[in-house]
Design an enzyme around this catalytic site. Sequence first.
Site, PDB file in Angstrom:
ATOM      1  N   CYS B  92       0.836  -1.196   0.000  1.00 26.07           N
ATOM      2  CA  CYS B  92       0.000   0.000   0.000  1.00 26.07           C
ATOM      3  C   CYS B  92       0.871   1.247   0.000  1.00 26.07           C
ATOM      4  O   CYS B  92       0.483   2.291  -0.497  1.00 26.07           O
ATOM      5  CB  CYS B  92      -0.949   0.005   1.183  1.00 26.07           C
ATOM      6  N   HIS B 583      -1.379   1.389   7.469  1.00 25.23           N
ATOM      7  CA  HIS B 583      -1.899   1.242   6.124  1.00 25.23           C
ATOM      8  C   HIS B 583      -1.903   2.616   5.476  1.00 25.23           C
ATOM      9  O   HIS B 583      -2.232   3.613   6.113  1.00 25.23           O
ATOM     10  CB  HIS B 583      -3.311   0.680   6.201  1.00 25.23           C
TER      11      HIS B 583
END
Lengths: 604, 779
Positions: B92, B583
Amino acid sequence: AGLDRQIFLWDVNTLTQDPYIASMEHHTDWVNDIILCCNGKTLISASSDTTVKVWNAHKGFCMSTLRTHKDYVKALAYAKDKELVASAGLDRQIFLWDVNTLTALTASNNTVTTSSLSGNKDSIYSLAMNQTGTVIISGSTEKVLRVWDPRTCAKLMKLKGHTDNVKSLLLNRDGTQCLSGSSDGTIRLWSLGQQRCIATYRVHDEGVWALQVNEAFTHIYTGGRDRKIYCTDLRNPDLRVLICEEKAPILTMELDKSADPPQAVWVSTTKSVVNKWPKHSIRSKDCASIVQSHILNDKRHILTKDSNNSVAFWDVLKACKGEDLGKVDFDEEIKKRFKMVYVPNWFSVDLKTGMLTITLDESDCFAAWVAAKDAGFTSPDGSDPKLNLGGLLLQALLEFWPRTHINPMEEEESELNHVNGEQESRIQKGNGYFQVPPHTPVIFGEAGGRTLFRLLCRDSGGETESMLLNETVPQWVIDITVDKNMPKFNKIPFYIQPHSSSGAKTLKKDRLSASDMLQVRKVMEHVYEKIINLDTESQTTSSSANDKLGEQEKEEDVAVIAEEKIELMCLDQVLDANMDLRTVKHFIWKSGGDLTLHYRQKST
Amino acid sequence: MPVLHSEVGVVAAVGSPVKKSKLSLKFFQKKDTKRALDFSEAPAEDNSTAEPEDTTNHDQVVPVPCPSSPLTCEKCESLVPFVGLNNLGNTCYLNSILQVLYYCPGFKEAIKSLCQMAKLKDKQQEDGAKNEGDTGEITLPVPMELLGSFHSLISSVEQLQSSFLLNPEKYSDGELATPPRKLLNTLRQLNPMYEGYLQHDAQEVLQCILANIQEACDNIKKEQTDNQKDNTISNVMGDSTHEEDGSSDGQLSGKRKSDTEAGNAKKKPKSQSKSKKNEENVHMTRSKRKSSSDITTESSDQRNGTEEQEKEQEKDRGSTTEEEKNDSPPKEVGKRTRRGKLGWLKPSGKQPSIFSKFRSMGRITSHVGGKGETKEKSDCSVQEKQEKDTSENESRTQEVKQSLEKNKEQSVLDVLKWMFQGQLVLRTRCLECECFTERREDFQDISVPVQEDENSSSDSSSESEYIDTETLKWAISQFASVERIVGQDKYFCETCHHYTEAERSLLFDKTPEVITIHLKCFAANGSEMDPYAGLSKVNTPLQTPLKLSLHEWCTQPDSPDQSHHYELFAVVMHSGVTISSGHYTTYIRMMDLHRTTLRLQSQDEEQARDQEEDMKPKKEEGPQTEYDDGEVSFSLSGRGRTVARASATSMSSKSGSKRCSEGVGLLGGQRSVTSYELSNSTQSNPEKASSLASRAAGSLLQNAVKKETEEEGVDSMGDGTQVNFDLALRNLLDFEGKWMLFDDSEVRLFEEEDFLRACSPETCSTSTPYLLFYKRVSQ
């Protein structure tokens, strides 16, 4: 006679009437501001040596020194009616002094009480007090003006508006209006009653450093970094007149107020020049300051260039100027005088006062040894002793100090010594080789640079000076001047190996050590005697760290033989017998790690 | 080299299937996510992970079809015409950056044109040096490969987007996403650090990518000049030379970075001489590579002139060893990568003082923290979402071209610098004489202290919230603050010959088109210590303004040619409780969509088509295959590691159980795709999904209609698809000025207010803005 004020930014205060009268020298750093008070009898100066000094203006001697500030003292202010003086500086403090008290100070009665004004948050660069001593204003890098009442030491107000450092301030007589000049290029007129800025003048392209106003407070004369001086009408700023353009940024101005409008303005600039305008009767004192210096490789001589581009050649050891070379090319001269010699640093050079100042520090002062012969000295007995440059100089500087004539004692700190040489002189005690000029100023200071004590070389015999010296001279200086303990030689470790071309078997690596000024010649002797000759015998002892090969009697001839028979090399470069080890290491070996020399027999 | 060959072959084989599989994957993923939402996460993850793995082995992600749930439908509805990027295993960090770059005005076009230039050259080179055949490709400098892979990624995103626009129904169930596989592979070649599935710092990746693209530009430039000057010479110079250079560079980089770089200039001559000795065939590519490296180094070289000798020596050593190394290209690559990175960062090395300042501002520390983080991160899954409009691309390209055409290729080559690189001035002014000295240094981003956080949309386990007290302005002024040199340590002024007080200030001399602000969200001291609860992230609120003016920190605040006003267009968010894991998601504001439209209507269509066509072949041929290949191999190797790691890291923080599950899922299952979805859905959906959905619904419906119509047109693309295009574009236009959230493969629509809320400190969450991207706007 009109009274004119001159300031040399450098170490000299000069009070000038029409011809030059006197110069006063006692500060050890820039003089940032001066004030004449008591009807011109007394002069007060503020310096970057963190002191404020009180002078007898007529006789030109320093009456007392005030050491209350902890940083550069940048500005003074004077209230004529009260004979009150204020000083302020980078330590953010303002001190108030009563001039009459100051002038009454003697060496024995030297305590002064002052009131201080604190509250500034940044370094103060300008200060002003009105004539009656009711208002005092400071300008600082805080960019605000702070206003106090010096009678009560109460804070009155802050005036905000400038966007940069405030470098000059003026108050009118009754303390109702204030003018400020700032590095932001503006001049502001403030009303203290309204506590606000009532006018802003943008006259200069760069910072405004100097500000004067006529008696009637109607016209301002301003100068600054842009080198221009303008006269501006306060009520009508469009009416401004360019009075002159200097060749350098303008530090201060003084108006000839014998008439209104003023008939002349005296201007001092960063170039150590004072000019009088508008009559163009320019009078500048030739006092070129040294702006560039280069220490030659022998670490004894210095080349300098001054603001007139004249180059001079100095002998540090003798604390005097060796030669005036005139306006020659500085870099050329450096090249010309390059010698392939390496001597360790033992002093540092400082040009801040425009004169050559040599600083000796305990850490490296004794690093440099030279052979007397190389230094151009001959000892009485004809031998060639090794001399320590730093030690010699210290001894010479303190040769008049009675204590050095006896023997015992102690103290400590770092030390500065100030060379201002011109002449040379006779020979006496001291180090037995040479003397420094007796007018050489000697300054003892703390490691941080703060001055402890300053005297002239010749004065150290005086009673007070001698006493003070006893208090200030650091131990390491005493060691050498009083106790005559010479420092140890510097040792340099090295290896000697046969050159690969000689085919000889490699010796086991023995680490030798010798004085760093040992000449290659001596090493050759060593090699010749201890290794080559021993080849026949068992080479047992050759390994010992034998350095003082230099018992130079019988070896004279050995040396000759040795030079004929063998040659020493370092990194495949054949060494000159006259080179010493440190030079070899510095110029040829060049890297860290122990020096390794190779020898081989000459093929003859 | 052999390795590469084999890969290529494989790739080719795998090629087409992959694509399809992607689509299916998407479906699958969604389902999974939904599942996760519906049920407890843990089990869901396990399933999902397991499944993907299997599938991966075969092709890719041909996932096991899952039963579609109502959630899926929702998603479909909310599907927006922008393409996501699949998470390839904690990637990510990469996805978020890629999305930003993709939507960075002018960047896509720059890549394209660079690619074209590069390709032209390659052809020339190949012609020139046909002897080497295979090697030619292999020897292609990695930075150039990066260019290529980036380009192919852009192409696939564009393609996907346009096909979606024209054919929305196809995607009704699925996700609009493509895996940035090739790019990831290249990245790994460039810097081995990115191998495996560890979490990494987004800012570092950004720098790495930019640095390498820059290097590629330099290569191209160099080649150009070289070609002009010495065609003959190049022939003379054997491969060996080039190789040597490359290897030596690598070595050097390992040893002394600075030296190496400094040495490059010299290297060249030497290498040439050597090359003469070795009379091998000339390898153009090699030379390119070499040249590129040289260039980068050269910039820093000037200062180091004195050290040249040493360097030379080193070079010699390097060269001797080089030949051995030639055989193992990967190694070289890695080294080179590093070097490239260094090159980009060089300025820092050059001018310590400024950097030290940065450091004090916390930048370096943050880096450190970041690294730690990256290594330890276990969670992010990757999918990417992206969308693109062909039309948009075209229009942009045109724009870019317009601006660039003036300067032509050169300007293209400098476009990166123009876009991202500004210049700082460290100005020291003596307060006595008011003279100042200046030192200039290039910067690509500015790191400002933050106390931290804002939040993004989602949310699962928000840890703590903070109120924004600090503003970005404050942060920047921290960065550019004025320092006084006073007291004991005064400044030695050369003019005064005296120690004086001085002021030191850091100012922007040139500001780039896009200014990247790196918010140092980590405590400078114990990187792992959070003031709250002993967690790593510093959570102090910082307000993120939509507009920014650098006026007050500029050397020429009023310069007419440069506006110092900026507008926020992208934010990379980091959500996670600790530094070590989290994230990344990206908010991007869609811009220039309408321009695209206009152009399309006129004549862009054809161009667009052409482009598309061009891209298609490319994709399907070289790049795609390649990356498929890479993908396979990676996934295999990755799994082993990941599993192990998963157990180790399983404790990631909490981000709620969901978070954990995400991370775990990623690690263990590794099929990041699925895991992504999980994460996305878990995080962001709960709160806003519904609202989004409803909001988006309108536009979507429209889209759908249009798309349908368009669909037909698409099929017969060659003809009069204009209408369709118009419609498609119109659809797109609905998104103009809207904020899109790119969470790996998922893309969602955010109204500005929602976005602001997401970013504002008021919202509780652990997700905070990490990188802010502002683009220059004219006043």
